[in-house]
Design an enzyme around this catalytic site. Structure first.
Site, PDB file in Angstrom:
ATOM      1  CB  SER A 116      -0.967  -0.031   1.186  1.00  0.00           C
ATOM      2  OG  SER A 116      -1.877   1.023   1.122  1.00  0.00           O
ATOM      3  CG  ASP A 172      -2.927   4.140  -1.307  1.00  0.00           C
ATOM      4  OD1 ASP A 172      -3.673   4.165  -2.304  1.00  0.00           O
ATOM      5  OD2 ASP A 172      -3.098   3.342  -0.365  1.00  0.00           O
ATOM      6  CG  ASP A 184      -2.973  -0.467  -2.302  1.00  0.00           C
ATOM      7  OD1 ASP A 184      -3.093   0.731  -1.998  1.00  0.00           O
ATOM      8  OD2 ASP A 184      -3.295  -1.385  -1.531  1.00  0.00           O
ATOM      9  CG  ASP A 215      -6.347   0.893  -0.747  1.00  0.00           C
ATOM     10  OD1 ASP A 215      -5.527   1.827  -0.669  1.00  0.00           O
ATOM     11  OD2 ASP A 215      -6.337  -0.088   0.023  1.00  0.00           O
TER      12      ASP A 215
END
Length: 438
Positions: free
Chosen positions: A85, A225, A227, A229
């Protein structure tokens, strides 16, 4: 013997070459395959430099158990995800998504932890088959596009998108251009070293985005960010809006159309969410910190919206999981439907004052530190859903909790006024200094 805990607030994370290795990835893949016997498993990854290696290790473990694998390459939302992440480049990890599209519940995490610790798998005589396909993003993008309201007006909007060298460069700019927006991107090449900025979309990392929004006279800006999400928004003046503000605005818009709907959010979210829900006759349900707790509670309670103070937005009609591109559409809808700039929409929301701090604390000391704080506070404690929270009537609250992803203790303080905030900090700071250290 109880297996050591591997999963934190959001999946498994660690430093590559230390706790996160190709051998460990093989164990994770084998354990996931053992949990989902004979089922096909999707494997995707973010753009980190170590993700390809770890994906190959996980795939080898899955195939050895006889499960089939479908490799999705670099993507935002598959099944077994190789990602850390927003963590720095030297980190990586694993996020495991169940067949319902939500991260696996704690009981399945424990089963995987036991299997990894046991470190003993029977290799199948008939190994699984591996498929590789191009990014399966069309159904995902089509689903999000269906929630865009008044698409005819989107060609009047200019959006600046900072993907932070992460995988959301495959989704948010593509979708916005598809619906007719003018799009200006920065840091839009996928690069696991994150050369453009720190992967976490915090205000101190978003100065260039703020500048671009002003220079381009953009309607708003959005930062993701690693990834994809999470989404943090910058209004047309260049001001970075907090995740709490974004959640409060989206909650206000949804509850306006759906009075009585439920909103799920963790205990560290602002009072502004609760205040908006009260005005709109909605219901707020508080959870532990962590996207899995928000998502699973949303499903159980049939909630329409979930959100976190870090920029995570969960919209159940699309899917009850964090989704930065979906969050972008919800903010875009608010601007279009109200015919107001983002700064003015935010100015209409209830305003409270929050401070956040973090203190270093080794994982092995967290339990003792929290126990001491609990003893010092006694019957003033009002909630132990996650950490220790004290609510002070008509003044605000504070929360102290151990991080589930890093060796830190996190502290949150919110006051109804700036004076309340300062007084609460002055009142409780000695407690933090004496038990955690400065």
């Amino acid at each position: 013997m109880t297996a050591p805990r591997l999963f934190g607030t959001n999946g498994i994370r660690g430093i590559v070459g230390e706790t996160i290795t190709s051998q460990f990835a093989y164990g994770i893949g084998s354990s996931v395959a053992s949990l989902f016997k004979s089922e096909k498993i999707l494997v995707g990854r973010d753009g980190r430099t170590s993700s390809q290696m770890l994906a190959e290790g996980a795939v080898a473990g899955i195939l050895a158990q006889g499960n089939s694998v479908e490799g999705c390459g670099v993507i935002t939302t598959p099944g077994l995800v190789i990602t850390a992440s927003h963590n720095p480049p030297e980190y990586n990890g694993f996020k495991i998504v169940d067949s319902d599209g939500i991260e696996i519940p704690r009981e399945k995490e424990e089963r995987i932890e036991n299997l990894v610790t046991k470190d003993s798998w029977n290799v199948s005589r008939i190994p699984g088959q591996r498929e590789q396909r191009d990014l399966p993003l069309e159904p995902y993008l089509s689903s999000i596009k269906s929630y865009v309201r008044k698409e005819k007006l989107t060609n009047r909007l200019k959006v600046t998108v900072d993907t932070g060298n992460g995988v959301s460069s495959l989704t948010t700019p593509v979708l916005l251009r598809r619906i007719g927006c003018q799009v200006v991107t920065i840091n839009d090449n996928i690069d696991g070293r994150f050369p453009g900025r720190n992967s976490e979309p915090r205000p101190e990392n978003l100065g260039p985005l703020s500048t671009f929004v002003r220079q381009e006279k953009a309607t708003f800006g959005v930062a993701h960010d690693g990834d994809g999400d999470r989404a943090v928004f910058v209004d047309e003046t260049g001001a970075v809006q907090s995740g709490d503000n974004s959640l409060t605005l989206i909650a206000d818009e949804i509850l306006k159309k759906n009075p009585g709907a439920k909103v799920v959010t963790p205990v560290n979210s602002s009072m502004s969410v609760t205040e908006v829900a009260r005005r709109r006759k909605g219901r707020v349900i508080l959870t532990q910190v962590g996207s899995i707790h928000v998502a699973r509670t949303m499903v159980r309670e049939k909630a329409m919206l979930g959100g976190e103070e870090n920029g995570g937005i969960f919209y159940a009609p699309h899917q009850p999981v964090r989704d930065g591109t979906m969050a972008t559409v919800l903010i875009l809808n608010s601007i279009i439907e109200n015919r107001m700039p983002l700064s003015k929409l935010m100015a209409r929301l209830p305003t409270f004052f929050m401070a956040k701090e973090k203190r270093k604390c080794p994982d092995e000391k967290k339990k003792d530190v929290m126990k001491k704080i609990r003893q010092r506070l006694g019957n003033r404690v009002t909630s132990t859903i996650d950490g220790i929270r004290v609510d002070i009537k008509n003044r605000g609250w504070f929360l102290v909790r151990p991080s589930g992803t890093e060796p830190l203790i996190r502290i949150y303080v919110e006051g109804r006024t700036e004076t309340d905030l300062k007084q609460l900090i002055d009142e409780f700071k000695p407690l933090f200094d004496e038990t955690i250290g400065s």
